[in-house]
Design a protein around this motif. Sequence first.
Motif, PDB file in Angstrom:
ATOM      1  N   LYS A   1       0.842  -1.192   0.000  1.00 38.10           N
ATOM      2  CA  LYS A   1       0.000   0.000   0.000  1.00 38.10           C
ATOM      3  C   LYS A   1       0.878   1.244   0.000  1.00 38.10           C
ATOM      4  O   LYS A   1       2.022   1.216   0.458  1.00 38.10           O
ATOM      5  CB  LYS A   1      -0.923   0.029   1.227  1.00 38.10           C
ATOM      6  CG  LYS A   1      -1.956  -1.092   1.271  1.00 38.10           C
ATOM      7  CD  LYS A   1      -2.792  -1.014   2.536  1.00 38.10           C
ATOM      8  CE  LYS A   1      -3.764  -2.190   2.636  1.00 38.10           C
ATOM      9  NZ  LYS A   1      -4.551  -2.149   3.902  1.00 38.10           N
TER      10      LYS A   1
ATOM     11  N   VAL B   1       0.713   5.600   0.750  1.00 38.04           N
ATOM     12  CA  VAL B   1       0.034   6.805   1.227  1.00 38.04           C
ATOM     13  C   VAL B   1       0.869   8.009   0.803  1.00 38.04           C
ATOM     14  O   VAL B   1       2.080   8.045   1.056  1.00 38.04           O
ATOM     15  CB  VAL B   1      -0.119   6.809   2.761  1.00 38.04           C
ATOM     16  CG1 VAL B   1      -0.806   8.098   3.228  1.00 38.04           C
ATOM     17  CG2 VAL B   1      -0.921   5.594   3.224  1.00 38.04           C
TER      18      VAL B   1
ATOM     19  N   GLU C   1      -7.185   1.106  -5.337  1.00 38.61           N
ATOM     20  CA  GLU C   1      -7.668   0.984  -3.963  1.00 38.61           C
ATOM     21  C   GLU C   1      -6.537   0.812  -2.958  1.00 38.61           C
ATOM     22  O   GLU C   1      -6.766   0.896  -1.747  1.00 38.61           O
ATOM     23  CB  GLU C   1      -8.652  -0.184  -3.835  1.00 38.61           C
ATOM     24  CG  GLU C   1      -8.047  -1.564  -4.022  1.00 38.61           C
ATOM     25  CD  GLU C   1      -8.001  -2.025  -5.476  1.00 38.61           C
ATOM     26  OE1 GLU C   1      -7.733  -3.220  -5.702  1.00 38.61           O
ATOM     27  OE2 GLU C   1      -8.249  -1.183  -6.366  1.00 38.61           O
TER      28      GLU C   1
ATOM     29  N   LEU D   1      -3.732   5.729  -1.025  1.00 40.26           N
ATOM     30  CA  LEU D   1      -4.500   6.755  -0.317  1.00 40.26           C
ATOM     31  C   LEU D   1      -3.801   8.095  -0.501  1.00 40.26           C
ATOM     32  O   LEU D   1      -2.611   8.227  -0.199  1.00 40.26           O
ATOM     33  CB  LEU D   1      -4.603   6.443   1.180  1.00 40.26           C
ATOM     34  CG  LEU D   1      -5.260   7.531   2.030  1.00 40.26           C
ATOM     35  CD1 LEU D   1      -6.743   7.669   1.702  1.00 40.26           C
ATOM     36  CD2 LEU D   1      -5.069   7.264   3.522  1.00 40.26           C
TER      37      LEU D   1
ATOM     38  N   PRO E   1      -8.743   6.240  -3.225  1.00 38.96           N
ATOM     39  CA  PRO E   1      -9.266   6.830  -1.992  1.00 38.96           C
ATOM     40  C   PRO E   1      -8.519   8.114  -1.653  1.00 38.96           C
ATOM     41  O   PRO E   1      -7.316   8.227  -1.873  1.00 38.96           O
ATOM     42  CB  PRO E   1      -9.007   5.752  -0.943  1.00 38.96           C
ATOM     43  CG  PRO E   1      -8.900   4.479  -1.713  1.00 38.96           C
ATOM     44  CD  PRO E   1      -8.297   4.846  -3.032  1.00 38.96           C
ATOM     45  N   ARG E   2      -9.271   9.085  -1.116  1.00 41.03           N
ATOM     46  CA  ARG E   2      -8.660  10.353  -0.725  1.00 41.03           C
ATOM     47  C   ARG E   2      -9.316  10.835   0.557  1.00 41.03           C
ATOM     48  O   ARG E   2     -10.464  10.510   0.860  1.00 41.03           O
ATOM     49  CB  ARG E   2      -8.811  11.395  -1.823  1.00 41.03           C
ATOM     50  CG  ARG E   2     -10.267  11.679  -2.240  1.00 41.03           C
ATOM     51  CD  ARG E   2     -10.758  12.996  -1.710  1.00 41.03           C
ATOM     52  NE  ARG E   2     -12.180  13.184  -1.931  1.00 41.03           N
ATOM     53  CZ  ARG E   2     -12.688  13.754  -3.021  1.00 41.03           C
ATOM     54  NH1 ARG E   2     -11.920  14.136  -4.008  1.00 41.03           N
ATOM     55  NH2 ARG E   2     -14.017  13.930  -3.106  1.00 41.03           N
ATOM     56  N   THR E   3      -8.580  11.596   1.334  1.00 41.19           N
ATOM     57  CA  THR E   3      -9.148  12.214   2.521  1.00 41.19           C
ATOM     58  C   THR E   3      -8.571  13.608   2.659  1.00 41.19           C
ATOM     59  O   THR E   3      -7.487  13.904   2.141  1.00 41.19           O
ATOM     60  CB  THR E   3      -8.877  11.386   3.785  1.00 41.19           C
ATOM     61  OG1 THR E   3      -9.753  11.813   4.834  1.00 41.19           O
ATOM     62  CG2 THR E   3      -7.443  11.529   4.252  1.00 41.19           C
TER      63      THR E   3
ATOM     64  N   THR F   1      -3.325   7.590   8.116  1.00 42.74           N
ATOM     65  CA  THR F   1      -2.404   6.661   7.461  1.00 42.74           C
ATOM     66  C   THR F   1      -2.442   5.279   8.089  1.00 42.74           C
ATOM     67  O   THR F   1      -2.544   4.260   7.385  1.00 42.74           O
ATOM     68  CB  THR F   1      -0.977   7.222   7.518  1.00 42.74           C
ATOM     69  OG1 THR F   1      -0.911   8.417   6.743  1.00 42.74           O
ATOM     70  CG2 THR F   1       0.023   6.214   6.957  1.00 42.74           C
TER      71      THR F   1
ATOM     72  N   PHE G   1      -5.538   3.283   7.295  1.00 47.39           N
ATOM     73  CA  PHE G   1      -5.524   2.779   5.922  1.00 47.39           C
ATOM     74  C   PHE G   1      -4.620   1.557   5.808  1.00 47.39           C
ATOM     75  O   PHE G   1      -4.956   0.578   5.129  1.00 47.39           O
ATOM     76  CB  PHE G   1      -5.055   3.876   4.971  1.00 47.39           C
ATOM     77  CG  PHE G   1      -4.921   3.434   3.536  1.00 47.39           C
ATOM     78  CD1 PHE G   1      -6.038   3.153   2.769  1.00 47.39           C
ATOM     79  CD2 PHE G   1      -3.667   3.283   2.954  1.00 47.39           C
ATOM     80  CE1 PHE G   1      -5.917   2.740   1.445  1.00 47.39           C
ATOM     81  CE2 PHE G   1      -3.530   2.875   1.640  1.00 47.39           C
ATOM     82  CZ  PHE G   1      -4.664   2.604   0.882  1.00 47.39           C
TER      83      PHE G   1
ATOM     84  N   ARG H   1     -13.723  -0.905   6.534  1.00 44.27           N
ATOM     85  CA  ARG H   1     -13.825   0.183   5.568  1.00 44.27           C
ATOM     86  C   ARG H   1     -15.242   0.739   5.613  1.00 44.27           C
ATOM     87  O   ARG H   1     -16.215  -0.022   5.613  1.00 44.27           O
ATOM     88  CB  ARG H   1     -13.498  -0.275   4.150  1.00 44.27           C
ATOM     89  CG  ARG H   1     -13.568   0.868   3.127  1.00 44.27           C
ATOM     90  CD  ARG H   1     -13.004   0.481   1.773  1.00 44.27           C
ATOM     91  NE  ARG H   1     -13.863  -0.439   1.048  1.00 44.27           N
ATOM     92  CZ  ARG H   1     -13.586  -0.902  -0.174  1.00 44.27           C
ATOM     93  NH1 ARG H   1     -12.457  -0.553  -0.765  1.00 44.27           N
ATOM     94  NH2 ARG H   1     -14.410  -1.736  -0.775  1.00 44.27           N
TER      95      ARG H   1
END
Length: 591
Positions: A253, A255, A308, A311, A361-363, A385, A388, A394
């Motif tokens: 993953k 970030v 996916e 992030l 995905p975003r925040t 972080t 995620f 989720r």
Amino acid sequence: MCFRKFRRWIKSFNRQKPKRIKITMSEQQSQPTRRHLPLILIGGFGSSSTDDEKKSTYLGFNVGSAYHHKKGENHIYEGMILRFLKSDWQYHDATNVIFYRGKEIEHEPIIPRKIKYIEEMSSQEATLPDQLQRLKDKNIVDKFHNLQANGLFSGNRVIVDPAMALKFLELAEDPYRSLWVFRYYDLKERNFEAYGNALVRLIDCIREIAADEQGVKPKVNIIAYSMGGLVIRQAIQETYPQRYLQAEDYINKVVTLGTPHRGITFQIFKDWLGSEAEKDLERMNPQNQDDTDNPNSFWNFKNYFPLERLLTVVGTNYRPYHNWSGTWLNRIFSESNEYGINYNRSDGLVKQIAAQIPGAPRTFVHKCHGGFDSLITSRESFEVTTRFLFGNVRVRLRMVKAQISRGKDLFGKSEFFLGVSIKPRGVDFELFHQSKEAENCYGPFNEDNLTDENPAFPWADDNKLIWEGYLNSTSILEDESIQPKDMVMRLDFYVGERDLSGIGFSDNLIFRKHYYVRALLTESTPELYLHNHELFALPDFQPEPQEMMRMVEDGWHFDVVGTGFKGRFSIEIERIPEYGQPESLMHAIDG
């Protein structure tokens, strides 16, 4: 819930793999996981010289923030490095294990004395002291042979230091829980091809060092700040494909914190940074990033890595950013749909839209690009972080329908905005932030039911997605003193109106209210409740029947009603297994 059923729930919720499905090790390696894996931190830079970065020990990841109005765990955030080391995850610092140099290191490595002694004693079938026997039992001698055979001790600008590698392996109980800083500044050569090659080399070194006793090499997780995110994309979109490899087999993953994925909207940096950084700047050119024929374009990222598993953390508070020239240039060089200098949708340097990749995905966190309490130094970034990377739940929040019943200036140009901020119980920091000040609410909408097509600041997907976030219920489920088992989020809804023409009132508050979404983790499908109070925290609290949310096909619906606004929203909750894709919790989970 009886104790036996509760234990069954824990086993069911946290089970490693779906029932009746056998997952092989090779299949596990190709799937995403929420397991703890080696973690690489990548910093950013933006100046003509990298001398300051070379002097920095952890490239800003060791700097935190103090929140003097908060208490306990929420008071002092020590920075990402220390927080990982001190947390329940108990990560181990492996930074000094890797050397970065401006030219290739050709000399033969000096193998540690302990390794040679173990080999000599083993060849004589002699008894080893307990400490050395433990090293042998952990296959560290074989690991050193593999590192040397693969040329990871020399012949490159990124090499493993044998002595530091041995020290790390002696001290670290679980090499999977290790922290590494990618010091690409030390390579001297300032071009992305060199950065990508060095990052892939680092990943190879880490996987070889952290391989378990069965020889299984872990993938890595990566956290990157600012331009560091473009370095990751270089490795994913060019370096691995050039080697006929898939990045997802090596990287679990990613970030990114305030990374200019779509470039910087003002291109006067060349005069500031000098010709040495000219190639770096090409990666931040919006025209180059928007070109789909460019393999490095953000549009093409989805062809090289699962969206996916990325992030993007987007900063929204430009005001504290120390570089005011960048802040004002973001107003002057606004996007075509930003209505000129009326808005500054940026973190002070990077536009909010530029920090995102479509479909990933975003925040939003209400922080500026750099400095104290910023994207790299704030507690919010750490909380978002880690959820995620390691979360087992989720959650998605969507708008189903809405109706505004007041406002609408008669003579001006009215537009409506909808925003939500989300905070989990137990952590006094937001996981998602939208507000008037952040200038990141969805809209503007001219229709009073918020059905306009293609607003300038659009929904997160085509089905009115507001927020996609991650939670971790493990501590709740495993702590037997917590009864009943529940997760709680506070949702802060905001609906505002602006008049761009300046004839009417320029900033009307249509609606704002807090709600609490509470999920009771039963042995079957969770029960969801919507409260407008905090009485649920009292012992023996019993919710009212009308507070229970309505179950629908793919989630739960709830209504938000007040003066001037009413809306219906949807919550979707999925379980994230240890390996594999999220699974719906809409159906009963048996033990």
